[in-house]
Design an enzyme around this catalytic site. Sequence first.
Site, PDB file in Angstrom:
ATOM      1  N   ASP A 101       5.659  -0.444  -9.773  1.00  0.00           N
ATOM      2  CA  ASP A 101       7.016  -0.251 -10.283  1.00  0.00           C
ATOM      3  C   ASP A 101       7.967  -1.217  -9.580  1.00  0.00           C
ATOM      4  O   ASP A 101       7.703  -1.665  -8.472  1.00  0.00           O
ATOM      5  CB  ASP A 101       7.489   1.185 -10.009  1.00  0.00           C
TER       6      ASP A 101
HETATM    7  N1  URA Z   1       2.404   5.021  -8.796  1.00  0.00           N
HETATM    8  C1  URA Z   1       3.732   4.970  -9.077  1.00  0.00           C
HETATM    9  O1  URA Z   1       4.342   5.972  -9.426  1.00  0.00           O
HETATM   10  N2  URA Z   1       4.353   3.783  -8.965  1.00  0.00           N
HETATM   11  C2  URA Z   1       3.729   2.641  -8.565  1.00  0.00           C
HETATM   12  O2  URA Z   1       4.362   1.590  -8.475  1.00  0.00           O
HETATM   13  C3  URA Z   1       2.352   2.715  -8.269  1.00  0.00           C
HETATM   14  C4  URA Z   1       1.712   3.924  -8.394  1.00  0.00           C
END
Ligand code: URA
Length: 250
Positions: A101
């Site tokens: 993310d």
């Molecule tokens: N899980 C998440 O919620 N975000 C990420 O960036 C990676 C794994």
Amino acid sequence: MRLDRFLAEMGVGTRNEVRKEIKSGRVSVDGHTIKDPGCKVQTDSLVELNGEPILYEEFVYYMLNKPAGIISASDDTFEETVVDLIAEQKRKDLFPAGRLDRDTEGLMLITNNGELAHRMLSPKHHVDKTYYAVIMGDVTERDIRAFSDGLVLPDGLECMPADLEILSRVTDDLYAAIENDSLENSVMTEVNITIREGKFHQIKRMFSSIGCEVMYLKRLTMGPLELDETLLPGEYRRLTEEEVDSLLKL
Ligand code: URA
């Protein structure tokens, strides 16, 4: 492969640019000047541009410590991407193996080896990924058991068993004061969590399902690959030969 492709893939220029270089007689192969862009060369041919050898590398691998605020894409019209952070990259075929993310930090593999990336990401191969997370809320032993049994999220997603390790609990009075929140809500837990799949917002959704919020998330490992902690957010380095070998064995 064709000589123009060899040079374009090694980042000498676009196909059109390298064709011009070749036609103007600046390129030699095994000591002979070649003016035909379609001339066939091997990956171990001695290709020189203006007398400088251009070595062919089929695959390249970078470890990036992804900073928050950058998107996990190869290119984007408006925003800087993780691939843009690889300043030395000349080739056009790099991409991130998997996504984090925008607000997640940590280990990201940037490569042009599609087959390896597929193997690392495919749920069939169950490659472990460990994250360090700061969680708003009190994570308990019961949650550890629920994660290891395999959570079922409110939208029906059945998660594979995940390993949750509680590192410490922090009660932050200051946070409570700023947020004008109750002290109970300001309990934070530091955890390491290992998952074997990578669904959209997976870790955030898993914690949300137990009534907690992920405040900070950083990926530490992907299979045998560990984040080099000497890399500051935004910094990167090539993988070592040992690291590449360990990935190729997956
Ligand atoms: N899980 C998440 O919620 N975000 C990420 O960036 C990676 C794994």
